[in-house]
Scaffold this motif. Structure first.
Motif, PDB file in Angstrom:
ATOM      1  N   ASN A  35       0.826  -1.213   0.000  1.00  0.00           N
ATOM      2  CA  ASN A  35       0.000   0.000   0.000  1.00  0.00           C
ATOM      3  C   ASN A  35       0.857   1.258   0.000  1.00  0.00           C
ATOM      4  O   ASN A  35       0.588   2.202  -0.745  1.00  0.00           O
ATOM      5  N   LEU A  36       1.893   1.263   0.826  1.00  0.00           N
ATOM      6  CA  LEU A  36       2.798   2.410   0.891  1.00  0.00           C
ATOM      7  C   LEU A  36       3.498   2.628  -0.446  1.00  0.00           C
ATOM      8  O   LEU A  36       3.590   3.756  -0.930  1.00  0.00           O
ATOM      9  N   LEU A  37       3.963   1.561  -1.049  1.00  0.00           N
ATOM     10  CA  LEU A  37       4.665   1.667  -2.328  1.00  0.00           C
ATOM     11  C   LEU A  37       3.735   2.105  -3.456  1.00  0.00           C
ATOM     12  O   LEU A  37       4.126   2.890  -4.320  1.00  0.00           O
ATOM     13  N   ILE A  38       2.516   1.621  -3.443  1.00  0.00           N
ATOM     14  CA  ILE A  38       1.542   2.012  -4.470  1.00  0.00           C
ATOM     15  C   ILE A  38       1.193   3.494  -4.319  1.00  0.00           C
ATOM     16  O   ILE A  38       1.132   4.228  -5.309  1.00  0.00           O
ATOM     17  N   GLN A  39       0.993   3.936  -3.101  1.00  0.00           N
ATOM     18  CA  GLN A  39       0.656   5.346  -2.864  1.00  0.00           C
ATOM     19  C   GLN A  39       1.800   6.278  -3.249  1.00  0.00           C
ATOM     20  O   GLN A  39       1.561   7.435  -3.594  1.00  0.00           O
ATOM     21  N   ASN A  40       3.011   5.770  -3.203  1.00  0.00           N
ATOM     22  CA  ASN A  40       4.189   6.590  -3.492  1.00  0.00           C
ATOM     23  C   ASN A  40       4.917   6.112  -4.739  1.00  0.00           C
ATOM     24  O   ASN A  40       6.137   6.222  -4.838  1.00  0.00           O
ATOM     25  N   ARG A  41       4.170   5.618  -5.711  1.00  0.00           N
ATOM     26  CA  ARG A  41       4.793   5.050  -6.905  1.00  0.00           C
ATOM     27  C   ARG A  41       5.491   6.091  -7.776  1.00  0.00           C
ATOM     28  O   ARG A  41       6.305   5.747  -8.618  1.00  0.00           O
ATOM     29  N   ASP A  42       5.195   7.361  -7.568  1.00  0.00           N
ATOM     30  CA  ASP A  42       5.931   8.402  -8.292  1.00  0.00           C
ATOM     31  C   ASP A  42       7.313   8.612  -7.682  1.00  0.00           C
ATOM     32  O   ASP A  42       8.251   8.968  -8.382  1.00  0.00           O
ATOM     33  N   LEU A  43       7.420   8.379  -6.399  1.00  0.00           N
ATOM     34  CA  LEU A  43       8.694   8.502  -5.690  1.00  0.00           C
ATOM     35  C   LEU A  43       9.550   7.256  -5.829  1.00  0.00           C
ATOM     36  O   LEU A  43      10.765   7.337  -6.011  1.00  0.00           O
ATOM     37  N   ILE A  44       8.918   6.099  -5.707  1.00  0.00           N
ATOM     38  CA  ILE A  44       9.604   4.815  -5.817  1.00  0.00           C
ATOM     39  C   ILE A  44       8.945   4.087  -6.986  1.00  0.00           C
ATOM     40  O   ILE A  44       7.864   3.532  -6.856  1.00  0.00           O
ATOM     41  N   THR A  45       9.609   4.092  -8.099  1.00  0.00           N
ATOM     42  CA  THR A  45       9.021   3.570  -9.332  1.00  0.00           C
ATOM     43  C   THR A  45       8.886   2.046  -9.281  1.00  0.00           C
ATOM     44  O   THR A  45       9.606   1.380  -8.540  1.00  0.00           O
ATOM     45  N   PRO A  46       7.986   1.520 -10.091  1.00  0.00           N
ATOM     46  CA  PRO A  46       7.857   0.065 -10.157  1.00  0.00           C
ATOM     47  C   PRO A  46       9.179  -0.633 -10.501  1.00  0.00           C
ATOM     48  O   PRO A  46       9.496  -1.676  -9.940  1.00  0.00           O
ATOM     49  N   SER A  47       9.975  -0.050 -11.364  1.00  0.00           N
ATOM     50  CA  SER A  47      11.248  -0.697 -11.708  1.00  0.00           C
ATOM     51  C   SER A  47      12.199  -0.739 -10.518  1.00  0.00           C
ATOM     52  O   SER A  47      12.956  -1.702 -10.361  1.00  0.00           O
ATOM     53  N   GLU A  48      12.167   0.277  -9.649  1.00  0.00           N
ATOM     54  CA  GLU A  48      12.981   0.245  -8.429  1.00  0.00           C
ATOM     55  C   GLU A  48      12.522  -0.871  -7.495  1.00  0.00           C
ATOM     56  O   GLU A  48      13.339  -1.590  -6.929  1.00  0.00           O
ATOM     57  N   VAL A  49      11.211  -0.976  -7.332  1.00  0.00           N
ATOM     58  CA  VAL A  49      10.653  -2.013  -6.457  1.00  0.00           C
ATOM     59  C   VAL A  49      11.028  -3.392  -6.992  1.00  0.00           C
ATOM     60  O   VAL A  49      11.507  -4.250  -6.244  1.00  0.00           O
ATOM     61  N   VAL A  50      10.838  -3.595  -8.280  1.00  0.00           N
ATOM     62  CA  VAL A  50      11.126  -4.887  -8.891  1.00  0.00           C
ATOM     63  C   VAL A  50      12.609  -5.230  -8.742  1.00  0.00           C
ATOM     64  O   VAL A  50      12.957  -6.345  -8.355  1.00  0.00           O
ATOM     65  N   SER A  51      13.474  -4.296  -9.025  1.00  0.00           N
ATOM     66  CA  SER A  51      14.905  -4.604  -8.941  1.00  0.00           C
ATOM     67  C   SER A  51      15.325  -4.942  -7.516  1.00  0.00           C
ATOM     68  O   SER A  51      16.116  -5.865  -7.303  1.00  0.00           O
ATOM     69  N   GLN A  52      14.786  -4.239  -6.534  1.00  0.00           N
ATOM     70  CA  GLN A  52      15.132  -4.559  -5.147  1.00  0.00           C
ATOM     71  C   GLN A  52      14.623  -5.935  -4.751  1.00  0.00           C
ATOM     72  O   GLN A  52      15.310  -6.689  -4.066  1.00  0.00           O
ATOM     73  N   LEU A  53      13.423  -6.269  -5.181  1.00  0.00           N
ATOM     74  CA  LEU A  53      12.869  -7.574  -4.814  1.00  0.00           C
ATOM     75  C   LEU A  53      13.527  -8.721  -5.582  1.00  0.00           C
ATOM     76  O   LEU A  53      13.739  -9.797  -5.024  1.00  0.00           O
ATOM     77  N   LEU A  54      13.878  -8.499  -6.830  1.00  0.00           N
ATOM     78  CA  LEU A  54      14.500  -9.564  -7.613  1.00  0.00           C
ATOM     79  C   LEU A  54      15.921  -9.874  -7.153  1.00  0.00           C
ATOM     80  O   LEU A  54      16.366 -11.007  -7.231  1.00  0.00           O
ATOM     81  N   TYR A  55      16.611  -8.871  -6.691  1.00  0.00           N
ATOM     82  CA  TYR A  55      18.024  -9.055  -6.360  1.00  0.00           C
ATOM     83  C   TYR A  55      18.292  -9.045  -4.868  1.00  0.00           C
ATOM     84  O   TYR A  55      19.403  -8.764  -4.448  1.00  0.00           O
TER      85      TYR A  55
END
Length: 102
Positions: A35-55
């Motif tokens: 929820n926090l990441l979705i609400q702040n998706r302009d600050l933390i982009t989906p590609s940032e989230v994906v890269s952190q979770l994948l690696y």
């Protein structure tokens, strides 16, 4: 690593400080983190989230976290994760096949 961290972040407007903390937040409470990441998706982009979770080197179910994130992101904006739709389909097959069909 305490569940009240999400209230603390909101109360003190610390959204900028969570850029490198995606995995840790997901491990505390994945639903609140999503929820926090979705609400702040302009600050933390989906590609940032994906890269952190994948690696991540942490022992966590990062694929499940990605599934939750993609599903929530898709509900808010179907085009926000368009670069990751192939991965999203794979995760639906793995975790919630019945949602994929409709």
């Amino acid at each position: 690593m305490k569940p009240d961290i999400f209230d603390f972040i909101e109360k003190h407007n610390l959204h900028d400080s969570i850029h490198e903390k995606v995995v840790q937040l997901m491990m505390v409470d994945c639903k609140q983190a999503v929820n926090l990441l979705i609400q702040n998706r302009d600050l933390i982009t989906p590609s940032e989230v994906v890269s952190q979770l994948l690696y991540t080197r942490n022992k966590c179910d990062s694929r499940y976290f990605l599934h939750l994130y993609f599903h929530s992101l898709f509900e808010v904006n179907p085009h926000a994760s368009k670069d990751f739709h192939d991965m999203q389909v794979e995760l639906y097959v793995e975790y919630e096949l019945k949602i994929l069909l409709p």
